[in-house]
Design an enzyme around this catalytic site. Structure first.
Site, PDB file in Angstrom:
ATOM      1  N   ARG A  72       6.996 -11.232  45.687  1.00  0.00           N
ATOM      2  CA  ARG A  72       7.142 -11.901  46.971  1.00  0.00           C
ATOM      3  C   ARG A  72       8.488 -11.646  47.655  1.00  0.00           C
ATOM      4  NH1 ARG A  72       3.622 -14.090  44.160  1.00  0.00           N
ATOM      5  NH2 ARG A  72       5.127 -13.657  42.534  1.00  0.00           N
ATOM      6  N   THR A  73       9.563 -11.851  46.919  1.00  0.00           N
ATOM      7  CA  THR A  73      10.881 -11.799  47.563  1.00  0.00           C
ATOM      8  C   THR A  73      11.168 -10.386  48.061  1.00  0.00           C
ATOM      9  OG1 THR A  73      11.530 -13.481  45.962  1.00  0.00           O
ATOM     10  CG2 THR A  73      13.280 -12.497  47.272  1.00  0.00           C
ATOM     11  N   LYS A 101      23.255   5.271  33.924  1.00  0.00           N
ATOM     12  CA  LYS A 101      24.300   6.147  33.363  1.00  0.00           C
ATOM     13  C   LYS A 101      25.570   5.362  33.027  1.00  0.00           C
ATOM     14  CE  LYS A 101      22.785   9.497  36.786  1.00  0.00           C
ATOM     15  NZ  LYS A 101      23.229  10.025  38.089  1.00  0.00           N
ATOM     16  N   ARG A 122      18.655  -8.931  43.918  1.00  0.00           N
ATOM     17  CA  ARG A 122      18.211  -9.786  42.807  1.00  0.00           C
ATOM     18  C   ARG A 122      18.770  -9.202  41.519  1.00  0.00           C
ATOM     19  NH1 ARG A 122      12.292 -12.084  41.616  1.00  0.00           N
ATOM     20  NH2 ARG A 122      13.023 -13.431  43.295  1.00  0.00           N
ATOM     21  N   HIS A 150      18.411 -19.410  44.131  1.00  0.00           N
ATOM     22  CA  HIS A 150      17.462 -18.581  44.900  1.00  0.00           C
ATOM     23  C   HIS A 150      17.408 -19.192  46.309  1.00  0.00           C
ATOM     24  CE1 HIS A 150      14.304 -15.931  45.914  1.00  0.00           C
ATOM     25  NE2 HIS A 150      13.479 -16.117  44.913  1.00  0.00           N
TER      26      HIS A 150
HETATM   27  N1   CP Z   1       9.166 -16.681  44.465  1.00  0.00           N
HETATM   28  C1   CP Z   1       9.666 -15.547  43.909  1.00  0.00           C
HETATM   29  O1   CP Z   1      10.874 -15.368  43.760  1.00  0.00           O
HETATM   30  O2   CP Z   1       8.707 -14.638  43.565  1.00  0.00           O
HETATM   31  P1   CP Z   1       9.023 -13.152  43.085  1.00  0.00           P
HETATM   32  O3   CP Z   1       9.717 -13.243  41.764  1.00  0.00           O
HETATM   33  O4   CP Z   1       7.696 -12.458  43.012  1.00  0.00           O
HETATM   34  O5   CP Z   1       9.939 -12.538  44.124  1.00  0.00           O
END
Ligand code: CP
Length: 324
Positions: A72-73, A101, A122, A150
């Site tokens: 999603r993100t 590396k 991320r 998040h």
């Molecule tokens: N909600 C969320 O962070 O989903 P993903 O890990 O799929 O990005």
């Protein structure tokens, strides 16, 4: 949806909001007014046609650096940027990069900042987003760092609550599942501390909400209670925020085995709930919500994920200095 609530939010909030070139690392980086302003901007973006959105960021480049899996993100950030006419570069597997590396995160960011106008990242390590922000002259958006934060998930969660409940104040909200490792619940709980909500934390003893968050919420005067059974709170809440037990964060796999099936929401379990109840989940789900719940009027998790587009578009536009 009640459009008036967004209009009423926007009136006192349009002045003195400075997001241009800012990082978003933690939800605590935003004041209550800034959160409400971004939600109001998301509402405005949502009202725009795709044609009107396209062109707002032409010529701009977003770097999408995903050191940890995501559906999603990552895809909603990419879709958001491309929907605004910008372009996306990046990776979704660090094994294809020079990190393999031995290149450090600091050096990686010092390179990427020269190729992009904004960096979405991320990373599996708590604090990695803050380190990236210290390295970068370009704005960093934290798309999830370890079990820490998040913040863009929280913005879309708040947008979803506002859309479905018509308000953010005075709600009964339960967070259920892995409250120890769940970065979404850590961010959301802190954001809700701006609003006069009752928070019910439902978790097995080994996955309780960390003390630092409980202390901070109580210090801010929030009404917070802890529970082990979901049934104890189901009939009381306006929002049931389910989360997955995060297998990948357990140091001892045997501990995961003990709690992996601890909560399971079924359609039958929803017989005595409030009529306005909405079930949310940052997703992915594993087994904590039966698919039969999807067909009930309470299920909102797929629409919630869809709300990631206007919210992330509004945020990117603000950071790029585009006023609507
Ligand atoms: N909600 C969320 O962070 O989903 P993903 O890990 O799929 O990005």
């Amino acid at each position: 949806m009640n459009n008036n609530l967004f209009i009423s939010l926007s009136v006192p909030l349009i002045f003195n909001m400075h997001f241009k070139d800012r990082d978003l690392i933690s939800i605590n980086d935003l004041s209550k007014e800034e959160i409400l302003f971004l939600l109001d901007q998301a509402k405005k973006v949502e009202a725009f046609s795709h044609a009107k959105r396209f062109g707002l960021l032409q010529g701009k480049i977003m770097a999408s650096l995903f050191f940890e899996p995501s559906t999603r993100t990552r895809l909603s950030f990419s879709s958001s940027m491309e929907g605004l006419g910008g372009r996306v570069i990046g990776f979704d597997d660090e094994k294809t990069t020079s990190v393999k590396k031995g290149e450090s995160l600091f050096d990686t960011i010092k390179m990427v900042e020269q190729y992009a106008d904004v960096i979405v990242m991320r990373h599996p390590r708590d604090g990695a987003a803050r380190l990236a922000a210290e390295a970068s002259s370009k704005p960093i958006i934290n798309a999830g760092d370890g079990a820490n934060q998040h913040p863009t998930q929280t913005l879309l969660d708040l947008f979803s609550i506002l859309k479905t409940q018509g308000k953010l104040e005075g709600l009964n909200i339960a967070m259920v599942g892995d409250l120890k490792y769940g970065r979404t619940v850590h961010s959301l709980a802190m954001a809700l501390s701006h609003f006069d909500c009752n928070l019910f934390f439902v978790a097995p003893p080994m996955l309780r909400m960390p003390k630092q968050y409980l202390d901070e919420l109580r210090r801010k005067g929030m009404t917070v209670s802890e529970h082990e059974k979901m049934e104890d709170v189901l009939g009381k809440v306006d929002v049931l925020y389910m989360t997955r037990i995060q297998q990948e964060r357990f140091p001892d796999p045997a501990d995961y085995e003990k709690v992996k099936h601890v909560y399971r929401l079924t359609r039958k379990g929803l017989t005595n709930v409030k009529p306005n109840l909405k079930i949310m989940h940052p997703l992915p789900r594993i087994n904590e919500i039966s698919t039969l719940v999807d067909e009930t009027p309470y299920a909102y998790y797929f629409q919630q994920a869809g709300n990631g587009i206007p919210v992330r578009q509004a945020l990117i536009l603000q950071i790029m200095g585009v006023q609507l």
